[in-house]
Design a protein around this motif. Structure first.
Motif, PDB file in Angstrom:
ATOM      1  N   ILE A  70       5.365   8.388 -10.532  1.00 39.60           N
ATOM      2  CA  ILE A  70       6.461   8.358  -9.556  1.00 39.60           C
ATOM      3  C   ILE A  70       6.539   9.708  -8.857  1.00 39.60           C
ATOM      4  O   ILE A  70       6.665   9.798  -7.631  1.00 39.60           O
ATOM      5  N   ALA A  71       6.432  10.783  -9.652  1.00 42.94           N
ATOM      6  CA  ALA A  71       6.502  12.124  -9.058  1.00 42.94           C
ATOM      7  C   ALA A  71       5.376  12.316  -8.046  1.00 42.94           C
ATOM      8  O   ALA A  71       5.588  12.853  -6.951  1.00 42.94           O
ATOM      9  N   ARG A  72       4.163  11.844  -8.409  1.00 43.00           N
ATOM     10  CA  ARG A  72       3.031  11.979  -7.485  1.00 43.00           C
ATOM     11  C   ARG A  72       3.279  11.208  -6.204  1.00 43.00           C
ATOM     12  O   ARG A  72       3.051  11.698  -5.098  1.00 43.00           O
ATOM     13  N   ARG A  73       3.791   9.985  -6.370  1.00 43.35           N
ATOM     14  CA  ARG A  73       4.034   9.139  -5.195  1.00 43.35           C
ATOM     15  C   ARG A  73       5.069   9.777  -4.286  1.00 43.35           C
ATOM     16  O   ARG A  73       4.967   9.702  -3.054  1.00 43.35           O
ATOM     17  N   LEU A  74       6.073  10.409  -4.898  1.00 45.99           N
ATOM     18  CA  LEU A  74       7.092  11.086  -4.107  1.00 45.99           C
ATOM     19  C   LEU A  74       6.464  12.167  -3.260  1.00 45.99           C
ATOM     20  O   LEU A  74       6.770  12.346  -2.084  1.00 45.99           O
ATOM     21  N   ALA A  75       5.526  12.899  -3.899  1.00 48.30           N
ATOM     22  CA  ALA A  75       4.874  13.992  -3.185  1.00 48.30           C
ATOM     23  C   ALA A  75       3.996  13.461  -2.061  1.00 48.30           C
ATOM     24  O   ALA A  75       3.908  14.066  -0.990  1.00 48.30           O
ATOM     25  N   ASP A  76       3.376  12.295  -2.301  1.00 48.72           N
ATOM     26  CA  ASP A  76       2.487  11.730  -1.281  1.00 48.72           C
ATOM     27  C   ASP A  76       3.208  11.379   0.002  1.00 48.72           C
ATOM     28  O   ASP A  76       2.605  11.310   1.063  1.00 48.72           O
ATOM     29  N   GLY A  77       4.496  11.110  -0.098  1.00 46.85           N
ATOM     30  CA  GLY A  77       5.265  10.815   1.106  1.00 46.85           C
ATOM     31  C   GLY A  77       5.086   9.389   1.605  1.00 46.85           C
ATOM     32  O   GLY A  77       4.663   8.503   0.880  1.00 46.85           O
ATOM     33  N   ALA A  78       5.404   9.219   2.849  1.00 44.83           N
ATOM     34  CA  ALA A  78       5.454   7.880   3.433  1.00 44.83           C
ATOM     35  C   ALA A  78       4.099   7.181   3.401  1.00 44.83           C
ATOM     36  O   ALA A  78       3.055   7.808   3.281  1.00 44.83           O
ATOM     37  N   ALA A  79       4.130   5.856   3.494  1.00 38.74           N
ATOM     38  CA  ALA A  79       2.889   5.080   3.494  1.00 38.74           C
ATOM     39  C   ALA A  79       2.809   4.298   4.795  1.00 38.74           C
ATOM     40  O   ALA A  79       3.769   4.227   5.555  1.00 38.74           O
ATOM     41  N   ALA A  80       1.642   3.705   5.049  1.00 40.80           N
ATOM     42  CA  ALA A  80       1.482   2.902   6.261  1.00 40.80           C
ATOM     43  C   ALA A  80       1.392   1.430   5.860  1.00 40.80           C
ATOM     44  O   ALA A  80       0.977   1.108   4.754  1.00 40.80           O
ATOM     45  N   PRO A  81       1.793   0.537   6.748  1.00 35.44           N
ATOM     46  CA  PRO A  81       1.714  -0.890   6.425  1.00 35.44           C
ATOM     47  C   PRO A  81       0.281  -1.288   6.069  1.00 35.44           C
ATOM     48  O   PRO A  81      -0.671  -0.805   6.692  1.00 35.44           O
ATOM     49  N   ARG A  82       0.161  -2.109   5.047  1.00 33.97           N
ATOM     50  CA  ARG A  82      -1.165  -2.553   4.639  1.00 33.97           C
ATOM     51  C   ARG A  82      -1.147  -4.061   4.416  1.00 33.97           C
ATOM     52  O   ARG A  82      -0.438  -4.572   3.576  1.00 33.97           O
ATOM     53  N   TRP A  83      -1.940  -4.753   5.196  1.00 37.07           N
ATOM     54  CA  TRP A  83      -1.995  -6.211   5.086  1.00 37.07           C
ATOM     55  C   TRP A  83      -3.286  -6.635   4.411  1.00 37.07           C
ATOM     56  O   TRP A  83      -4.360  -6.185   4.779  1.00 37.07           O
ATOM     57  N   HIS A  84      -3.161  -7.541   3.455  1.00 38.96           N
ATOM     58  CA  HIS A  84      -4.360  -8.047   2.789  1.00 38.96           C
ATOM     59  C   HIS A  84      -4.800  -9.379   3.372  1.00 38.96           C
ATOM     60  O   HIS A  84      -5.621 -10.077   2.793  1.00 38.96           O
ATOM     61  N   TRP A  85      -4.217  -9.746   4.480  1.00 40.92           N
ATOM     62  CA  TRP A  85      -4.639 -10.980   5.160  1.00 40.92           C
ATOM     63  C   TRP A  85      -4.379 -10.793   6.646  1.00 40.92           C
ATOM     64  O   TRP A  85      -3.635  -9.912   7.060  1.00 40.92           O
ATOM     65  N   THR A  86      -5.028 -11.602   7.420  1.00 44.12           N
ATOM     66  CA  THR A  86      -4.859 -11.473   8.865  1.00 44.12           C
ATOM     67  C   THR A  86      -4.170 -12.713   9.413  1.00 44.12           C
ATOM     68  O   THR A  86      -4.662 -13.823   9.225  1.00 44.12           O
ATOM     69  N   PRO A  87      -3.061 -12.513  10.091  1.00 43.28           N
ATOM     70  CA  PRO A  87      -2.372 -13.658  10.680  1.00 43.28           C
ATOM     71  C   PRO A  87      -3.236 -14.310  11.761  1.00 43.28           C
ATOM     72  O   PRO A  87      -4.015 -13.637  12.424  1.00 43.28           O
ATOM     73  N   SER A  88      -3.069 -15.611  11.915  1.00 47.54           N
ATOM     74  CA  SER A  88      -3.798 -16.323  12.954  1.00 47.54           C
ATOM     75  C   SER A  88      -3.288 -15.881  14.325  1.00 47.54           C
ATOM     76  O   SER A  88      -2.245 -15.230  14.432  1.00 47.54           O
ATOM     77  N   ARG A  89      -4.002 -16.252  15.344  1.00 48.97           N
ATOM     78  CA  ARG A  89      -3.631 -15.892  16.715  1.00 48.97           C
ATOM     79  C   ARG A  89      -2.196 -16.289  17.016  1.00 48.97           C
ATOM     80  O   ARG A  89      -1.403 -15.479  17.480  1.00 48.97           O
ATOM     81  N   SER A  90      -1.892 -17.563  16.762  1.00 51.61           N
ATOM     82  CA  SER A  90      -0.555 -18.037  17.153  1.00 51.61           C
ATOM     83  C   SER A  90       0.532 -17.336  16.345  1.00 51.61           C
ATOM     84  O   SER A  90       1.595 -17.009  16.872  1.00 51.61           O
ATOM     85  N   LEU A  91       0.258 -17.077  15.075  1.00 52.72           N
ATOM     86  CA  LEU A  91       1.264 -16.385  14.278  1.00 52.72           C
ATOM     87  C   LEU A  91       1.434 -14.962  14.798  1.00 52.72           C
ATOM     88  O   LEU A  91       2.551 -14.463  14.934  1.00 52.72           O
ATOM     89  N   GLU A  92       0.322 -14.325  15.098  1.00 59.08           N
ATOM     90  CA  GLU A  92       0.385 -12.962  15.606  1.00 59.08           C
ATOM     91  C   GLU A  92       1.219 -12.904  16.882  1.00 59.08           C
ATOM     92  O   GLU A  92       2.036 -12.001  17.057  1.00 59.08           O
ATOM     93  N   GLU A  93       1.027 -13.889  17.734  1.00 61.59           N
ATOM     94  CA  GLU A  93       1.799 -13.896  18.981  1.00 61.59           C
ATOM     95  C   GLU A  93       3.285 -14.068  18.706  1.00 61.59           C
ATOM     96  O   GLU A  93       4.121 -13.407  19.314  1.00 61.59           O
ATOM     97  N   ALA A  94       3.594 -14.969  17.778  1.00 57.60           N
ATOM     98  CA  ALA A  94       5.012 -15.172  17.438  1.00 57.60           C
ATOM     99  C   ALA A  94       5.602 -13.882  16.874  1.00 57.60           C
ATOM    100  O   ALA A  94       6.727 -13.494  17.208  1.00 57.60           O
ATOM    101  N   ILE A  95       4.814 -13.211  16.027  1.00 56.15           N
ATOM    102  CA  ILE A  95       5.279 -11.953  15.434  1.00 56.15           C
ATOM    103  C   ILE A  95       5.581 -10.923  16.517  1.00 56.15           C
ATOM    104  O   ILE A  95       6.617 -10.248  16.492  1.00 56.15           O
ATOM    105  N   VAL A  96       4.690 -10.827  17.468  1.00 59.01           N
ATOM    106  CA  VAL A  96       4.894  -9.842  18.533  1.00 59.01           C
ATOM    107  C   VAL A  96       6.152 -10.151  19.318  1.00 59.01           C
ATOM    108  O   VAL A  96       6.949  -9.251  19.624  1.00 59.01           O
ATOM    109  N   ARG A  97       6.374 -11.425  19.597  1.00 58.98           N
ATOM    110  CA  ARG A  97       7.564 -11.811  20.363  1.00 58.98           C
ATOM    111  C   ARG A  97       8.840 -11.469  19.589  1.00 58.98           C
ATOM    112  O   ARG A  97       9.790 -10.919  20.137  1.00 58.98           O
ATOM    113  N   VAL A  98       8.837 -11.791  18.316  1.00 62.59           N
ATOM    114  CA  VAL A  98      10.046 -11.527  17.525  1.00 62.59           C
ATOM    115  C   VAL A  98      10.235 -10.028  17.321  1.00 62.59           C
ATOM    116  O   VAL A  98      11.356  -9.516  17.304  1.00 62.59           O
ATOM    117  N   ARG A  99       9.126  -9.341  17.170  1.00 67.30           N
ATOM    118  CA  ARG A  99       9.201  -7.901  16.961  1.00 67.30           C
ATOM    119  C   ARG A  99       9.968  -7.206  18.068  1.00 67.30           C
ATOM    120  O   ARG A  99      10.706  -6.253  17.834  1.00 67.30           O
TER     121      ARG A  99
END
Lengths: 721, 73
Positions: free
Chosen positions: A172-201
């Motif tokens: 935990i202490a190490r992770r605290l020192a590491d600071g913020a993280a970036a989004p990491r996706w282990h799957w890729t949304p389909s085209r249509s889902l990606e478009e919906a995500i962008v619109r809602v975003r």
């Protein structure tokens, strides 16, 4: 929902959130990391408890550790489910955590990691704590490999052997020192889902993290037409999600399946064999067996009930004795007068009225701890579901309602075991209708005085039958009330929420955790509800104690006392004077004021005083009536003297005050009314607001009055009096 | 066929989860996705709810909802 002032860096300590599925040992870990000290509060607006403790990290110092309610996913449908999200992401009133430690049960790895994937997608600094590693044994996944594939640290823990705690805090202490993280996706949304995500975003409120995962969360959580009960969702966001409403099931499908696909492919193979659940299976064969299981269940419930009802008695008696002794000791030590009485009869008695609940609370939570930690509680919900469901109650409501027959105070606290606020509230509202043991002295007094030795059908004693009737009446009314309230009162309405309950594997309860919970619950009761009870106690004492001398005594008690022939005569005079005093006290005046309201029920103003006094505790009715009728204050329901006086009481026109009909009406009034300040105090504590105790008091009073009216007037109409 | 039609203690594979959105989301997030193995292991005394074995854990759902889970052997 807006982000509160940043992370720990800004003027506060670092915040570590402890999350994970329910039943994974999160609470055990929380206790181990923070010691026995945790601040318990409520998340605003919901009855979900917020536990915050302190954790000391090497090289970092003290950090705040937040126990996040257990959840399987961030996707939420109600305000309560939203709490976990808010706590983990830092939305609404919640601070953004600097590290999110997710407890994952090593024996249910894939499912537990589902939540982790969501957190990684959000770009939160995640750390996985693999609990129950000992149970997984040799079949456990390799933490290194797992960490590599997931993209976050993984620390194996083994609670019984306390292994891994140092590694965890270091991580935990190490992770605290590491600071913020970036989004990491282990799957890729389909085209249509990606478009919906962008619109809602584009429609996400500025205070929310502006990323795809949040948009996906909105798409998966918000229901069209506001069917969900999420709170503080801006209309713009709702509108944006509404546009995608048609695709909602497809979106759910895609996201959930994609995550599991990855998990099955990347994590599944790391688990060498399935955990050995044979023992749990065999135990369950018996425990949830349609016939055997039910009997065993009834037996276990009976044991618990007996312990609460009878087992706690001796200790309760001791506590009462203790406080009585304290009170009289105080009276002897101080000069006679107002202060002594206030302290002894008001304050000490008030504190005594609080402490006297401790044995039952401790006992009930002891059992609840065992039931919950062993995993049996989930089976209780499962076994009782069918029956309770017909009254719109949850299966888990069984234990609280059962305990209500001993005392409503711990029973209301026990509603904690239910996850949904609506279930908790409904159960809290009906528990006070069960025939608690404090009503028994009242019933006994009335039955013994007014229904002595008649027999029905020449065999069954009326008294015994009546008692059984009152018990049955209580439970029937409680169940009916549940049904009616759940249809009528909006926050209590039965919602067709999906019933998906996990039955965790059987585990040995950990003594330490059970004790810790018993202590925490008692502490909360003593400080929060206790305050209210003491204050009410003093107020009631004042009502019945002032004025201190009868305002208009009918005779000169002073003179009569000095010329009294014997001690007996003197005592009689004392008691007569006391009777007049209480009749002319503020409580007496109040009694007279409410007389018009209770006269249609067959009660007179003296009974009114008793009802007021009974607010402190139902059994106080007996001693109050004792004083009013000049039998002295230390009578109880067994006193023959009191029974005689009850029978002898006459109205102005010479007719008896207490007839069997009046007695029955009075019992029914007691059965249905909420005459217990302690009950209201705990309802207030558990719900965090005054609204619910007020509602409880109001609806029960109306119910009691209406039914009593029907009984009395109905009885009169039928020719009884 | 639906999950209800399967004899107890027989393992089947999930084909599709029908039903209202709230249920689908919930049960799928717990791991009952198409392609997953599942089996009914117990039924409560009054016939409802049921206990399923799903990914080495036990989950209880109502009959009404189990009827909406389509499976194949």
């Amino acid at each position: 929902m807006s982000t509160a002032s940043g992370s720990g860096g800004g003027g506060g300590r670092p915040l570590v959130a402890l999350a994970g599925n329910p039943n994974v040992g999160k609470t055990t870990l929380f206790n181990a990391l923070t010691g026995s000290r945790a601040r318990v509060g409520n998340y605003p607006g919901v009855t979900v408890e917020k536990r915050l403790g302190e954790l000391r990290l090497e090289g970092v110092g003290p950090v705040d550790l937040l126990d996040v309610p257990g959840t399987y996913s961030l996707v939420a449908r109600t305000g309560e489910e939203q709490v976990a999200l808010q706590a983990m992401v830092g939305l609404g009133t919640e601070r953004r955590p600097d590290v999110v430690v997710v407890c994952v049960d090593a024996t249910a790895l894939v499912r537990g990691l589902y939540l982790v994937l969501q957190l990684l997608e959000l770009g939160l600094p995640v750390l996985v704590a693999l609990t129950m590693s000992d149970e997984a044994g040799a079949a456990a996944a390799d933490p290194e490999l797992l960490a590599q594939r997931l993209g976050c640290p993984v620390v194996p823990l083994s609670a019984p052997r306390k292994e891994g705690l140092t590694e965890l805090t270091a991580a935990i202490a190490r992770r605290l020192a590491d600071g913020a993280a970036a989004p990491r996706w282990h799957w890729t949304p389909s085209r249509s889902l990606e478009e919906a995500i962008v619109r809602v975003r584009a429609a996400l409120p500025p205070e929310w993290p502006a990323n795809d995962a949040m948009a996906l969360w909105a798409l998966m959580s918000l229901d069209s037409a506001g069917d969900d009960e999420l709170e503080r969702i801006p209309p713009a966001l709702r509108a944006a999600v509404e546009i995608e409403a048609q695709e909602a099931p497809a979106i759910d499908d895609e996201a959930i399946r994609a995550r599991y696909r990855w998990l099955d492919a990347q994590v599944g193979p790391l688990v060498k064999t399935a955990p050995d659940r044979r023992l749990s299976e065999q135990v369950d064969r018996v425990l949830i067996h349609p016939v055997g299981g039910l009997f065993l269940f009834l037996f276990i419930m009976f044991v618990i009930f007996q312990a609460l009802f009878a087992g706690a008695e001796p200790i309760i008696g001791l506590i009462e004795q203790l406080f009585l002794t304290l009170g009289s000791g105080l009276k002897r030590a101080l000069p006679a007068g107002l202060l002594a009485d206030l302290l002894a009869d008001g304050v000490v008695a008030g504190v005594g009225a609080v402490v006297v609940f401790l044995p039952q609370i401790l006992l009930l939570f002891f059992f609840l701890g065992l039931l919950e930690d062993s995993g049996y509680m989930a089976r209780v919900a499962y076994l009782m579901d069918r029956i309770m469901r017909s009254m719109n109650l949850h299966g888990r409501a069984f234990v609280p309602i059962l305990s209500g027959f001993a005392c409503a105070v711990p029973a209301i606290m026990a509603t904690r075991t239910m996850e949904r606020r609506r279930d908790r509230l409904l159960t809290m509202m009906v528990v006070p209708l069960t025939t608690c043991s404090a009503r028994l002295p009242v019933y006994t007094l009335i039955i013994a005085s007014l229904f002595p030795s008649q027999r029905v059908l020449g065999v069954l004693p009326t008294g015994g039958l009546l008692m059984v009737f009152m018990y049955a009446f209580g439970i029937v009314m409680a169940l009916l009330a549940a049904l009616v309230l759940s249809h009528v009162i909006k926050p209590l309405k039965a919602r067709r929420l999906p019933f998906v309950i996990e039955l965790p594997p059987y585990r040995l309860p950990r003594g330490r955790d059970v004790l810790h919970m018993m202590w925490e619950r008692s502490r909360l009761f003593l400080t929060e509800a206790g305050r209210v009870i003491v204050v009410c106690s003093v107020v009631l004492w004042a009502l019945t104690s002032f004025p201190r001398e009868p305002a208009q005594p009918s005779r000169d008690y002073q003179a009569l006392a000095s010329s009294a022939a014997s001690d007996e005569d003197r005592t009689e005079l004392e008691q007569a004077k006391e009777a007049e005093r209480i009749q002319q006290s503020y409580a007496g005046r109040l009694g007279q004021a409410i007389e018009p309201a209770i006269a249609p029920l067959g009660f007179d103003w003296k009974i009114g005083i008793g009802l007021i006094g009974a607010f402190a505790a139902r059994e106080v009715f007996v001693s109050t009536m004792g004083i009013i009728y000049g039998a002295g204050s230390d009578v109880d329901e067994q006193s023959l003297g009191l029974r005689d006086r009850v029978r002898a009481e006459r109205r102005a026109d010479g007719s008896p005050v207490y007839t069997p009909l009046v007695g029955l009406t009075l019992m029914i009034f007691f059965a249905l009314s909420c005459q217990c300040m302690s009950t209201l105090a705990v309802v207030r504590r558990e719900t965090g607001s005054y609204r619910w105790p007020l509602f409880l008091f109001a609806y029960m009073t109306v119910l009691a009055w209406t039914v009593s009216l029907a009984v009395y007037q109905g009885g009169r109409a039928l020719g009884f009096h | 066929m639906s999950l209800l039609e399967v004899p107890h203690r027989t393992t089947v594979i999930v084909d599709e989860v029908a039903g209202d959105r709230a249920f689908r989301r919930r049960i799928m997030e717990m791991g009952l996705v198409p392609g997953t193995a599942v089996r009914i292991i117990a039924v409560a005394p009054l016939g409802d709810p049921l206990t399923l074995e799903l990914r080495s854990s036990r989950v209880s759902i109502r009959k009404r909802e189990a009827a909406l889970v389509r499976v194949r052997t």
